[in-house]
Enzyme design. Sequence first.
Site, PDB file in Angstrom:
ATOM      1  CD  GLU A 164      -2.994  -1.188   2.241  1.00  0.00           C
ATOM      2  OE1 GLU A 164      -2.903  -0.334   3.142  1.00  0.00           O
ATOM      3  OE2 GLU A 164      -3.866  -2.064   2.232  1.00  0.00           O
ATOM      4  CD  GLU A 356      -3.667  -6.014   3.523  1.00  0.00           C
ATOM      5  OE1 GLU A 356      -4.567  -5.221   3.877  1.00  0.00           O
ATOM      6  OE2 GLU A 356      -2.464  -5.798   3.691  1.00  0.00           O
TER       7      GLU A 356
END
Length: 456
Positions: A164, A356
């Site tokens: 991220e 995720e």
Amino acid sequence: MSAFPKGFVWGAASSAYQIEGAASEDGKGVSVWDTLCRRPGTVREGQTGIVACDHYHRFREDVALMKAIGLHAYRFSIAWSRVLPEGIGKPNPKGLAFYDQLVNDLLEAGIQPFVTLFHWDYPQALFNLGGWLNPSSPDWFAEYAGLMAHTLGDRVKFWMTHNEPQIFVGMGQPDDVTAPEIKLKWKELLLIGHNALLGHGKAVQALRAGCPSAVQIGMAPVGNVKIPASHSPLDIEAARQSMFAANRYDFWNNSWFSDPVFLKQYPEDGMMFYGNDMPAIGPEDFETIGQPLDFYGVNIYTGDVVRAGAEGIPEPVAHPVGHGITTIQWSIASEALYWGPRFLYERYGKPIYIMENGIANMDWLHLDGKVHDPQRIDFMKRYLSALCRATADGTDIRGYFHWSVMDNFEWAEGYRQRFGLIYVDYATQQRVLKDSALWYHDVIVTNGEILGQNST
Ligand code: IFM
């Protein structure tokens, strides 16, 4: 018949700072998250990752639980400052031994390790030298990647560089609560982003050079998904455009970090928008950043609905009043696991792994000694069904990693938000498989066939 392809990888994920604990044991160096947690008023109720789930000492028990769930794969990150206390230079043998043993135990349990190099716990020593603003920062990251390739590359076949980048690069913005919690101008943020991208490219080179045989490498950005309001071609096109638009003062898009990596350029709308704030780009930079990758890893939790407004211009459509939300206040939007992978696959052409996906929920140990979490089962059913349809419609999706394998330290939220398949009692460190973990076991052994059934 299940529509999940044969060989589909069913996994679960975690990150080092969120579960390991042992924050200053066995020679580990300080990370920016250690520092942030010591500053009063930053994390809910002053909680820290000093102990977390004590996974550093309990990893054997945790691997056994992963095996009981039936996981094919486990995604975890390395704490950079555990293996290189100063970020570069002299490695810490005890830190390396921990990951070495973890990988051996996983393989012995039949679980494929997927390793993330950087999940936000940046070494404090390097941060003190300017962190990602320092022109040497890409080389520091490559040195670390080379060390891990040398240590684990004979057994670890799947690697990710950054988790991220939208979060750790965007963290310097006002109002943000992510370490190191500094306030920077956009010019500096864009430079941090560029150096992190160069670091990604150099780390890929170091992994390919240092691993003794072929490995699969990718990255795991956030998927900021836009869901078309209808199946009309105009709404689909509006959602697609909105998903990749990079013309705002935030990093909540999918192109700013992925276009350089997969297409060797920044998105044009973003470059126009940022204008003079753009970093200087060296003649070889995009060659370095755009190293060939094997997959597109993406973290997807939610999505926003978009329709075509006047002249096809994308416009947001609010979720209906009372729409379902999780305890962290994210909308339940299962179609994100249909459209997100599809749009990303269409643009970048790489096999997709959902690295995720999960739900924060108010779970507790019930009087019967079990943890009943029907909300999580329902959430997973909806999201996995959407994912299944995406594969049936031709999106090449290779695997799904549930976030998270166990309850953990949810950054500035502390331990309040529980994302795990495994319940953790933080007072005793007792672990309990939640109902969702048992249900996920059945999903895994049937390769998703039970998704079509109504039972929980
Ligand atoms: O816990 C985080 C993880 O570290 C990064 N992705 C989102 C998760 C839930 O907030």
